[in-house]
Design a protein around this motif. Structure first.
Motif, PDB file in Angstrom:
ATOM      1  N   GLU A   1       0.477  -1.294   0.140  1.00  0.00           N
ATOM      2  CA  GLU A   1      -0.047  -0.082  -0.382  1.00  0.00           C
ATOM      3  C   GLU A   1       0.832   1.379  -0.185  1.00  0.00           C
ATOM      4  OE1 GLU A   1      -3.819  -1.952   2.684  1.00  0.00           O
ATOM      5  OE2 GLU A   1      -2.466  -0.834   3.792  1.00  0.00           O
ATOM      6  N   TYR A   2       2.059   1.227   1.026  1.00  0.00           N
ATOM      7  CA  TYR A   2       2.454   2.302   0.881  1.00  0.00           C
ATOM      8  C   TYR A   2       3.327   2.525  -1.111  1.00  0.00           C
ATOM      9  CZ  TYR A   2       7.026   5.035   2.061  1.00  0.00           C
ATOM     10  OH  TYR A   2       8.020   6.157   1.911  1.00  0.00           O
ATOM     11  N   GLU A   3       4.135   1.960  -1.207  1.00  0.00           N
ATOM     12  CA  GLU A   3       4.623   2.119  -2.256  1.00  0.00           C
ATOM     13  C   GLU A   3       3.192   2.432  -3.221  1.00  0.00           C
ATOM     14  OE1 GLU A   3       7.303   2.018  -3.347  1.00  0.00           O
ATOM     15  OE2 GLU A   3       8.367   0.629  -2.259  1.00  0.00           O
ATOM     16  N   LYS A   4       2.292   1.745  -3.624  1.00  0.00           N
ATOM     17  CA  LYS A   4       1.484   2.229  -4.217  1.00  0.00           C
ATOM     18  C   LYS A   4       1.476   3.830  -3.584  1.00  0.00           C
ATOM     19  CE  LYS A   4      -2.758   0.211  -6.835  1.00  0.00           C
ATOM     20  NZ  LYS A   4      -3.764  -0.659  -6.736  1.00  0.00           N
ATOM     21  N   GLU A   5       0.722   4.264  -2.945  1.00  0.00           N
ATOM     22  CA  GLU A   5       0.537   5.758  -2.319  1.00  0.00           C
ATOM     23  C   GLU A   5       1.499   6.897  -2.736  1.00  0.00           C
ATOM     24  OE1 GLU A   5      -1.868   8.515  -1.644  1.00  0.00           O
ATOM     25  OE2 GLU A   5      -3.088   6.465  -0.905  1.00  0.00           O
ATOM     26  N   LYS A   6       2.172   6.329  -2.098  1.00  0.00           N
ATOM     27  CA  LYS A   6       3.982   7.011  -2.537  1.00  0.00           C
ATOM     28  C   LYS A   6       3.754   7.450  -4.328  1.00  0.00           C
ATOM     29  CE  LYS A   6       8.620   7.276  -2.378  1.00  0.00           C
ATOM     30  NZ  LYS A   6      10.470   6.692  -1.983  1.00  0.00           N
ATOM     31  N   ASN A   7       3.907   6.017  -4.631  1.00  0.00           N
ATOM     32  CA  ASN A   7       4.419   6.861  -6.045  1.00  0.00           C
ATOM     33  C   ASN A   7       3.128   6.771  -7.162  1.00  0.00           C
ATOM     34  OD1 ASN A   7       7.224   6.032  -6.259  1.00  0.00           O
ATOM     35  ND2 ASN A   7       6.437   3.744  -5.262  1.00  0.00           N
ATOM     36  N   ARG A   8       2.211   7.304  -6.373  1.00  0.00           N
ATOM     37  CA  ARG A   8       0.813   7.462  -6.734  1.00  0.00           C
ATOM     38  C   ARG A   8       0.448   6.549  -8.171  1.00  0.00           C
ATOM     39  NH1 ARG A   8       1.316  14.174  -6.934  1.00  0.00           N
ATOM     40  NH2 ARG A   8       2.099  14.104  -4.358  1.00  0.00           N
TER      41      ARG A   8
ATOM     42  N   TYR B   1       7.631  -7.569  -6.281  1.00  0.00           N
ATOM     43  CA  TYR B   1       6.210  -7.804  -6.600  1.00  0.00           C
ATOM     44  C   TYR B   1       5.075  -8.533  -5.968  1.00  0.00           C
ATOM     45  CZ  TYR B   1       1.277  -7.308  -7.940  1.00  0.00           C
ATOM     46  OH  TYR B   1      -0.260  -6.764  -8.425  1.00  0.00           O
ATOM     47  N   ASP B   2       5.810 -10.268  -6.202  1.00  0.00           N
ATOM     48  CA  ASP B   2       4.451 -11.104  -5.590  1.00  0.00           C
ATOM     49  C   ASP B   2       4.976 -11.477  -3.868  1.00  0.00           C
ATOM     50  OD1 ASP B   2       3.872 -11.870  -7.744  1.00  0.00           O
ATOM     51  OD2 ASP B   2       5.469 -12.917  -8.491  1.00  0.00           O
ATOM     52  N   GLY B   3       6.143 -11.018  -3.825  1.00  0.00           N
ATOM     53  CA  GLY B   3       6.711 -11.429  -2.192  1.00  0.00           C
ATOM     54  C   GLY B   3       5.801  -9.909  -1.459  1.00  0.00           C
ATOM     55  N   LEU B   4       5.768  -9.003  -1.832  1.00  0.00           N
ATOM     56  CA  LEU B   4       5.133  -7.649  -1.426  1.00  0.00           C
ATOM     57  C   LEU B   4       3.696  -8.050  -1.264  1.00  0.00           C
ATOM     58  CD1 LEU B   4       7.140  -4.303  -2.805  1.00  0.00           C
ATOM     59  CD2 LEU B   4       7.015  -5.470  -0.271  1.00  0.00           C
ATOM     60  N   PHE B   5       2.871  -8.465  -1.995  1.00  0.00           N
ATOM     61  CA  PHE B   5       1.278  -8.410  -2.627  1.00  0.00           C
ATOM     62  C   PHE B   5       1.113 -10.332  -1.934  1.00  0.00           C
ATOM     63  CE2 PHE B   5      -2.070 -10.143  -4.394  1.00  0.00           C
ATOM     64  CZ  PHE B   5      -3.235  -9.723  -4.943  1.00  0.00           C
ATOM     65  N   GLN B   6       1.776 -11.394  -1.337  1.00  0.00           N
ATOM     66  CA  GLN B   6       1.840 -11.998  -0.001  1.00  0.00           C
ATOM     67  C   GLN B   6       1.908 -11.357   0.714  1.00  0.00           C
ATOM     68  OE1 GLN B   6       4.645 -14.867  -0.904  1.00  0.00           O
ATOM     69  NE2 GLN B   6       3.140 -16.499   0.140  1.00  0.00           N
ATOM     70  N   ARG B   7       2.764 -10.674   1.543  1.00  0.00           N
ATOM     71  CA  ARG B   7       2.504 -10.350   2.523  1.00  0.00           C
ATOM     72  C   ARG B   7       1.566  -9.294   2.693  1.00  0.00           C
ATOM     73  NH1 ARG B   7       8.363 -10.969   1.124  1.00  0.00           N
ATOM     74  NH2 ARG B   7       7.776  -8.568   0.511  1.00  0.00           N
ATOM     75  N   HIS B   8       1.240  -8.801   1.989  1.00  0.00           N
ATOM     76  CA  HIS B   8      -0.141  -7.204   1.803  1.00  0.00           C
ATOM     77  C   HIS B   8      -1.590  -8.290   2.236  1.00  0.00           C
ATOM     78  CE1 HIS B   8      -3.248  -4.478   0.974  1.00  0.00           C
ATOM     79  NE2 HIS B   8      -3.520  -5.103   0.284  1.00  0.00           N
ATOM     80  N   GLU B   9      -1.416  -9.637   1.019  1.00  0.00           N
ATOM     81  CA  GLU B   9      -2.519 -10.204   1.559  1.00  0.00           C
ATOM     82  C   GLU B   9      -2.444 -11.124   3.017  1.00  0.00           C
ATOM     83  OE1 GLU B   9      -5.276 -11.466  -1.290  1.00  0.00           O
ATOM     84  OE2 GLU B   9      -5.059  -9.319  -1.174  1.00  0.00           O
TER      85      GLU B   9
END
Length: 386
Positions: A24-31, A49-57
């Protein structure tokens, strides 16, 4: 011997403070508007990306499990992010849960001023996060809730640091260091400050007083020093009402028992090699013949020494450390570390900060003063499961 009263946990309303995931941070920071845009951006800088998304989920799965467990037990539940976590929201709840890691727990703790309002941490990423302040990693969320409601726990009080600051800039709004890079959210945070009075502006009466009790408490530590670490920090310090002494250093940290295993420990601890060299020197200057080639003995001595820096979270004193003190003909530091009930500092710096738990930075420039104190009624109420 009298019977020990069974602890009661029967909240009607809970607030859950959830962390902002790195995804969420990367998405918000970079708009970034879409997940595909984020995937392309992360690929360019070599991030997974896959690792970040997996931890997000994983985080949101555990967050859902927590909220469903609370609601299943008839507890009204509100989930908020860091920007909506206000004193008004806190006052509306019987208990606060943090969903994240130790950073989220520290943020949740900082704004709880009521020493009878419990804070319970749930580690939503136990594989990658230590979660030292949260419920044990092995604890299943629904089972933990059953234990809490059944009274199978004990209350654990953690002392915190109360901070007063004085000077012409004492009412300037602080900077949220966690969100400093989120330019779009910095503006949003400032709006929330104004709307929800998280850090209310001084009225004319307050401004005349010049002394401010900060609306947060430090659970881990307070750092005071120049904002740029390469600059020498210059200040005057008094420990437990002794005379002010001028010092130059890389700043100072003041911690509680909770924080004694964190930054304070990292600053002061010794390595096996440090101990080995000291023992070699000790052998030279005495009749001792300590075996410095015995790795297990060196490790045991090192661990014994380092353990002296950790103390109980309910201990009613602060520990302080002067980082890299300057010693010369003018400046001396007679006691670079110790314990205190009260520490007073007057700034002689030009771009300095007072940082609470690594997350909230208050301006602390030339002429400003800070009093750090331990008050037992500021202790944070937490739990320890059986």
């Amino acid at each position: 011997m009298g019977l020990v009263e069974k602890p009661m946990f029967k909240p009607k309303r809970a607030v859950v403070l959830t962390k902002m995931t790195r995804f969420e941070y990367e998405k918000e920071k970079n708009r970034l508007q879409s997940d595909d845009d984020l995937k392309d951006y992360l690929k360019e800088k070599g991030s997974d990306y896959d690792g970040l998304f997996q931890r997000h989920e994983g985080h949101h799965s555990n967050l859902k499990m927590l909220t469903e467990s609370l609601k299943k037990n008839g507890i009204e539940t509100q989930v908020v992010g860091r920007f909506d976590y206000t004193h008004q929201v806190i006052d509306s709840a019987d208990v606060i849960f943090s969903a994240g890691g130790d950073g989220t727990f520290l943020l949740a703790a900082s704004k709880i001023l009521d020493n009878d309002k419990p804070l319970i941490g749930v580690n939503t990423d136990p594989i990658r996060s230590e979660g030292h302040l949260c419920l044990p990693k092995a604890a299943n969320i629904p089972q933990s809730m059953e234990k809490l409601l059944a009274g199978k726990f004990r209350w654990k009080l953690r002392q915190r640091i109360r901070i007063y600051i004085s000077g012409k800039d004492s009412y300037k709004e602080p900077i949220e260091l966690h969100d400093q890079q989120l330019e779009s959210l910095e503006d949003r945070f400032n709006e929330h400050v104004k709307e929800n009075e998280m850090f209310p502006e001084a009225n004319s009466c307050d401004a005349g007083k010049q002394t401010r009790l900060l609306p947060v408490r430090a659970l881990n530590e307070v750092f005071i020093g120049e904002s740029l670490s390469a600059r020498v920090s210059y200040y005057e310090i008094s420990v437990d009402d002794t005379n002010l002494a001028k010092q130059k250093s890389s700043g100072l940290t003041v911690c509680t028992g909770t924080g004694s295993s964190s930054w304070y420990f990292s600053i002061n601890h010794m390595t096996d090699e440090d101990v080995r060299k000291l023992l070699l020197i000790a052998n030279e200057f005495s009749d001792s013949n300590i075996a410095t080639n015995n790795s297990s003995a060196i490790r045991e001595i090192t661990e014994k020494f380092n353990s002296t820096f950790k103390f109980d979270s309910d201990f009613p004193k602060m520990a302080y450390t002067i980082r890299d003190p300057v010693f010369n003909g003018i400046f001396q530091v007679s006691q670079p570390r110790g314990f205190a009930k009260k520490i007073s500092i007057r700034s002689r710096m030009w771009d300095a900060c007072l940082v609470v738990d690594g997350g909230l930075s208050f301006q602390f420039n030339d002429g400003m003063t800070a009093d750090l104190e331990i008050h037992e009624n500021d202790a944070l109420k937490t739990v320890q499961l059986f």
